[in-house]
Design an enzyme around this catalytic site. Structure first.
Site, PDB file in Angstrom:
ATOM      1  N   THR A 107      61.394  45.673  66.639  1.00 41.55           N
ATOM      2  CA  THR A 107      61.427  44.210  66.453  1.00 41.55           C
ATOM      3  C   THR A 107      62.435  43.851  65.366  1.00 41.55           C
ATOM      4  O   THR A 107      63.280  42.968  65.544  1.00 41.55           O
ATOM      5  CB  THR A 107      60.026  43.667  66.105  1.00 41.55           C
ATOM      6  N   GLY A 127      50.801  46.272  69.206  1.00 39.81           N
ATOM      7  CA  GLY A 127      50.541  45.803  67.844  1.00 39.81           C
ATOM      8  C   GLY A 127      50.966  44.368  67.612  1.00 39.81           C
ATOM      9  O   GLY A 127      51.689  43.768  68.403  1.00 39.81           O
ATOM     10  N   ASP A 128      50.508  43.820  66.515  1.00 43.75           N
ATOM     11  CA  ASP A 128      50.930  42.524  65.980  1.00 43.75           C
ATOM     12  C   ASP A 128      50.429  42.534  64.528  1.00 43.75           C
ATOM     13  O   ASP A 128      50.137  43.613  63.997  1.00 43.75           O
ATOM     14  CB  ASP A 128      50.335  41.354  66.798  1.00 43.75           C
ATOM     15  N   GLN A 184      54.659  34.410  74.554  1.00 44.77           N
ATOM     16  CA  GLN A 184      54.931  35.757  75.072  1.00 44.77           C
ATOM     17  C   GLN A 184      55.428  35.701  76.515  1.00 44.77           C
ATOM     18  O   GLN A 184      56.264  36.511  76.919  1.00 44.77           O
ATOM     19  CB  GLN A 184      53.639  36.597  74.962  1.00 44.77           C
ATOM     20  N   LYS A 233      48.017  37.941  75.135  1.00 46.37           N
ATOM     21  CA  LYS A 233      47.853  38.219  73.698  1.00 46.37           C
ATOM     22  C   LYS A 233      46.372  38.381  73.416  1.00 46.37           C
ATOM     23  O   LYS A 233      45.531  37.823  74.122  1.00 46.37           O
ATOM     24  CB  LYS A 233      48.394  37.040  72.875  1.00 46.37           C
ATOM     25  N   ASN A 250      55.648  45.298  59.436  1.00 47.99           N
ATOM     26  CA  ASN A 250      56.455  46.055  60.388  1.00 47.99           C
ATOM     27  C   ASN A 250      57.796  45.370  60.683  1.00 47.99           C
ATOM     28  O   ASN A 250      58.858  45.997  60.601  1.00 47.99           O
ATOM     29  CB  ASN A 250      55.642  46.241  61.684  1.00 47.99           C
ATOM     30  N   LYS A 269      59.108  34.793  76.276  1.00 46.81           N
ATOM     31  CA  LYS A 269      59.811  35.875  75.576  1.00 46.81           C
ATOM     32  C   LYS A 269      59.971  37.087  76.485  1.00 46.81           C
ATOM     33  O   LYS A 269      61.059  37.664  76.603  1.00 46.81           O
ATOM     34  CB  LYS A 269      58.992  36.273  74.332  1.00 46.81           C
ATOM     35  N   LYS A 309      51.353  41.440  79.070  1.00 41.25           N
ATOM     36  CA  LYS A 309      51.864  42.295  78.000  1.00 41.25           C
ATOM     37  C   LYS A 309      51.931  41.482  76.732  1.00 41.25           C
ATOM     38  O   LYS A 309      52.471  40.370  76.731  1.00 41.25           O
ATOM     39  CB  LYS A 309      53.292  42.792  78.378  1.00 41.25           C
ATOM     40  N   SER A 313      58.608  47.977  73.985  1.00 43.30           N
ATOM     41  CA  SER A 313      57.302  48.304  74.571  1.00 43.30           C
ATOM     42  C   SER A 313      57.450  48.538  76.082  1.00 43.30           C
ATOM     43  O   SER A 313      56.848  49.450  76.649  1.00 43.30           O
ATOM     44  CB  SER A 313      56.304  47.162  74.346  1.00 43.30           C
TER      45      SER A 313
HETATM   46  P1  NDP Z   1      52.300  43.087  59.776  1.00 47.60           P
HETATM   47  O1  NDP Z   1      50.823  42.955  59.715  1.00 47.60           O
HETATM   48  O2  NDP Z   1      52.928  44.424  59.777  1.00 47.60           O
HETATM   49  O3  NDP Z   1      52.963  42.278  58.571  1.00 47.60           O
HETATM   50  C1  NDP Z   1      52.722  40.911  58.401  1.00 47.60           C
HETATM   51  C2  NDP Z   1      53.358  40.481  57.096  1.00 47.60           C
HETATM   52  O4  NDP Z   1      53.286  39.072  56.980  1.00 47.60           O
HETATM   53  C3  NDP Z   1      52.652  41.035  55.881  1.00 47.60           C
HETATM   54  O5  NDP Z   1      53.567  41.197  54.846  1.00 47.60           O
HETATM   55  C4  NDP Z   1      51.645  39.946  55.570  1.00 47.60           C
HETATM   56  O6  NDP Z   1      51.207  39.942  54.222  1.00 47.60           O
HETATM   57  C5  NDP Z   1      52.442  38.712  55.872  1.00 47.60           C
HETATM   58  N1  NDP Z   1      51.507  37.661  56.313  1.00 47.60           N
HETATM   59  C6  NDP Z   1      50.665  37.705  57.333  1.00 47.60           C
HETATM   60  N2  NDP Z   1      49.926  36.578  57.411  1.00 47.60           N
HETATM   61  C7  NDP Z   1      50.337  35.832  56.403  1.00 47.60           C
HETATM   62  C8  NDP Z   1      49.957  34.562  55.949  1.00 47.60           C
HETATM   63  N3  NDP Z   1      49.013  33.842  56.575  1.00 47.60           N
HETATM   64  N4  NDP Z   1      50.611  34.072  54.891  1.00 47.60           N
HETATM   65  C9  NDP Z   1      51.578  34.803  54.268  1.00 47.60           C
HETATM   66  N5  NDP Z   1      51.965  36.022  54.642  1.00 47.60           N
HETATM   67  C10 NDP Z   1      51.355  36.528  55.700  1.00 47.60           C
HETATM   68  O7  NDP Z   1      52.759  42.256  61.056  1.00 47.60           O
HETATM   69  P2  NDP Z   1      54.136  42.296  61.844  1.00 47.60           P
HETATM   70  O8  NDP Z   1      55.250  42.587  60.912  1.00 47.60           O
HETATM   71  O9  NDP Z   1      53.936  43.133  63.026  1.00 47.60           O
HETATM   72  O10 NDP Z   1      54.242  40.790  62.348  1.00 47.60           O
HETATM   73  C11 NDP Z   1      54.934  39.776  61.609  1.00 47.60           C
HETATM   74  C12 NDP Z   1      55.274  38.626  62.550  1.00 47.60           C
HETATM   75  O11 NDP Z   1      56.133  39.115  63.593  1.00 47.60           O
HETATM   76  C13 NDP Z   1      54.098  37.979  63.279  1.00 47.60           C
HETATM   77  O12 NDP Z   1      54.400  36.619  63.494  1.00 47.60           O
HETATM   78  C14 NDP Z   1      54.081  38.702  64.634  1.00 47.60           C
HETATM   79  O13 NDP Z   1      53.439  37.935  65.608  1.00 47.60           O
HETATM   80  C15 NDP Z   1      55.577  38.827  64.873  1.00 47.60           C
HETATM   81  N6  NDP Z   1      56.004  39.847  65.824  1.00 47.60           N
HETATM   82  C16 NDP Z   1      55.623  41.137  65.692  1.00 47.60           C
HETATM   83  C17 NDP Z   1      56.092  42.100  66.573  1.00 47.60           C
HETATM   84  C18 NDP Z   1      55.768  43.541  66.440  1.00 47.60           C
HETATM   85  O14 NDP Z   1      56.277  44.331  67.233  1.00 47.60           O
HETATM   86  N7  NDP Z   1      54.958  43.954  65.473  1.00 47.60           N
HETATM   87  C19 NDP Z   1      56.964  41.724  67.697  1.00 47.60           C
HETATM   88  C20 NDP Z   1      57.363  40.347  67.692  1.00 47.60           C
HETATM   89  C21 NDP Z   1      56.874  39.463  66.792  1.00 47.60           C
HETATM   90  P3  NDP Z   1      49.773  40.596  53.863  1.00 47.60           P
HETATM   91  O15 NDP Z   1      49.967  42.072  54.034  1.00 47.60           O
HETATM   92  O16 NDP Z   1      49.520  40.173  52.448  1.00 47.60           O
HETATM   93  O17 NDP Z   1      48.806  40.003  54.827  1.00 47.60           O
HETATM   94  O1  2IT Z   2      54.822  39.187  69.515  1.00 49.33           O
HETATM   95  C1  2IT Z   2      55.180  40.228  70.092  1.00 49.33           C
HETATM   96  O2  2IT Z   2      56.111  40.226  70.904  1.00 49.33           O
HETATM   97  C2  2IT Z   2      54.493  41.471  69.763  1.00 49.33           C
HETATM   98  N1  2IT Z   2      53.615  41.467  68.914  1.00 49.33           N
HETATM   99  C3  2IT Z   2      54.839  42.729  70.508  1.00 49.33           C
HETATM  100  C4  2IT Z   2      54.147  42.772  71.842  1.00 49.33           C
HETATM  101  C5  2IT Z   2      54.274  44.068  72.594  1.00 49.33           C
HETATM  102  O3  2IT Z   2      53.601  44.165  73.639  1.00 49.33           O
HETATM  103  O4  2IT Z   2      55.014  44.972  72.188  1.00 49.33           O
END
Ligand code: NDP
Ligand code: 2IT
Length: 444
Positions: free
Chosen positions: A209, A165-166, A111, A126, A240, A114, A90, A376
């Protein structure tokens, strides 16, 4: 050399071109030393650590697709199935030009631990691609997603491996991927999470998240006799995780004064306007300059700078290695009390140590952002039951899960004489369950 150091040296040698993977493994193994030392004979004989740091399998494949000009484009896709000792693989799918096998392996490794912390039956994996969704039309996104799944479908399934998603993958991309999977397999099954609400998605998954991050932060504050009320919070990211972290922090009475994307950052002393942020990022898919244009109280700055702002709580929610040693020094100089990671591995190892040594309460991503994957898993449960729960039901379960995670990691740290070290506590608590399952299942 002790067992941990031996395994770490081998990981460094074998994965020299994967710095993020080495970083993730190093952080975990070093903090597990007391647990490993206490069981060294058995773990060594069973090669438990060698098995833990080597993925079960990894796939790499070509993704050809046609852009709006009729030009064929080629990207690379990955899926790493890291460990399924406590449940089906997952983990999310990251779409970003920086994606390579080392990044996917670090994310897959984190992961595993976690997902163990959530207390739900999910293993770790992943995936992703170096495809850049920015500036692409909906048709191009669909063409890419369909081609991605035309290869990936062979390896996933509701009881095998369940992506989500990620970075760069939200509800739109999951929808296209799910549609293509269903078309090829002829199966209507819960093979993805983060699905749309009309076809099996869970209420509160989108928020989970960010909300989960605030539920655990609140519990942390409570333990230290504080609350979220009136706290000034700095958030990085504008995706997100960041958006719903900001929303929940404000619901709890805190004021969030920053957010950022890959080109710049916002300082908004009156507090981020979440509805405007959603309009700019979720609807228009625009840059943060649009937020500043529409909001007189906001300043826009190019580049990095969120961590220079005075705050009580810092929540990195963008990406790996975005909070460096100088950022940690600036935060401490400005009197930060707590740092909780919404992103995966946003804080470097030296910055983490600096924060901890200077008395900052620090919860790493494996615990702090586990609310997304936990929800999830709740989506998987609902799909299996063919039922959907209300927002309030899911949110209440999420809240309970995050409170439990906090107490589990706090207790694990105490058990090994490291009270207050929530990084070690999370690694230990996550590891214990996976290690026990691996030992019970024999050599596999
Ligand atoms: P999104 O794509 O929705 O948002 C990512 C954000 O981070 C955007 O604002 C993006 O800016 C910025 N960003 C991405 N890459 C860079 C970079 N190299 N330098 C600077 N800014 C950057 O992703 P999420 O919000 O889903 O994910 C954010 C983090 O949270 C990641 O580390 C992800 O692995 C983690 N995560 C996500 C989960 C989920 O359920 N979605 C769960 C647990 C962890 P821009 O739009 O300009 O690229
Ligand atoms: O980093 C993470 O935990 C995620 N991007 C969410 C993974 C998931 O299966 O919901």
């Amino acid at each position: 050399m002790g067992y941990v150091d031996e395994v770490l040296a081998k990981v460094k040698e074998k994965n020299a071109s994967e710095p993020e993977f080495i970083q993730a493994v190093q952080e975990v193994l070093e903090s597990l030393k007391p647990v490993i030392d206490a069981n060294e004979e058995v773990y060594r004989r069973e090669a438990l650590l060698e098995r833990l740091v080597e993925p079960d399998r990894q796939f790499k494949f070509r993704i050809p697709w046609v852009d709006d000009k009729g030009q064929v484009q080629v990207n690379v896709g990955y899926r790493v199935q890291f460990n399924n000792s406590i449940g089906p693989y997952k983990g999310g799918i990251r779409l970003h030009p920086s994606v390579n096998i080392g990044i996917i392996k670090f994310l897959g490794f984190e992961q595993v631990l976690k997902n163990s912390l959530t207390s739900l039956p999910i293993g770790g994996g992943k995936g992703g691609s170096d495809f850049d969704p920015k500036g692409k039309s909906d048709r191009e996104i669909m063409a890419f997603c369909q081609s991605f799944i035309t290869e990936l479908y062979k390896y996933i399934g509701a009881d095998v491996d369940v992506p989500a998603g990620d970075i760069g993958t939200g509800a739109r991309e999951i929808g296209y991927m799910y549609g293509q999977y269903k078309r090829i397999k002829g199966l209507y099954e819960g093979v993805f999470t983060g699905k749309g609400l009309t076809y099996g998605g869970s209420l509160a998954r989108k928020e989970a998240t960010g909300y989960g991050l605030l539920y655990i932060t609140q519990e942390l504050m409570k333990k230290h006799g504080e609350s979220m009320e009136g706290k000034v919070v700095a958030v990085s990211g504008a995706g997100n995780v960041a958006t719903y972290a900001i929303q929940k922090a404000q619901q709890m009475g805190a004021k969030v004064v920053t957010c950022s994307d890959s080109t710049g950052w916002i300082y908004d002393p009156e507090g981020i306007d979440v509805a405007l942020l959603q309009e700019v990022k979720e609807v228009k898919r625009a840059r943060l300059t649009e937020y500043a244009k529409a909001r007189p109280s906001a300043e826009y700055h190019e580049g990095k700078g969120v961590w220079t702002v005075k705050c009580d709580i810092a929540l990195p929610c963008a990406t790996q290695n975005e909070l460096l040693i100088d950022d940690a020094k600036a935060l401490v100089a400005n009197g930060v009390k707590a740092v909780c990671e919404g992103a995966n591995m946003p804080t470097t190892i030296d910055a983490t140590k600096y924060l901890q040594e200077n008395g900052v309460w620090f919860i790493g991503g494996k615990a702090a952002n586990a609310g997304g994957v936990a929800t999830s898993a709740l989506e998987m449960t609902q799909n299996s039951e063919r039922l959907s729960w209300t927002f309030e039901e899911v949110d209440a379960k999420l809240q309970q899960i995050m409170v439990n995670i906090f107490h589990n990691i706090d207790d694990a740290a105490k058990r090994y004489g490291m009270e207050g070290n929530y990084v070690a506590g999370a690694n230990i608590a996550g590891f214990e369950k996976v290690a026990n399952a691996m030992l019970a299942q024999g050599v596999c």
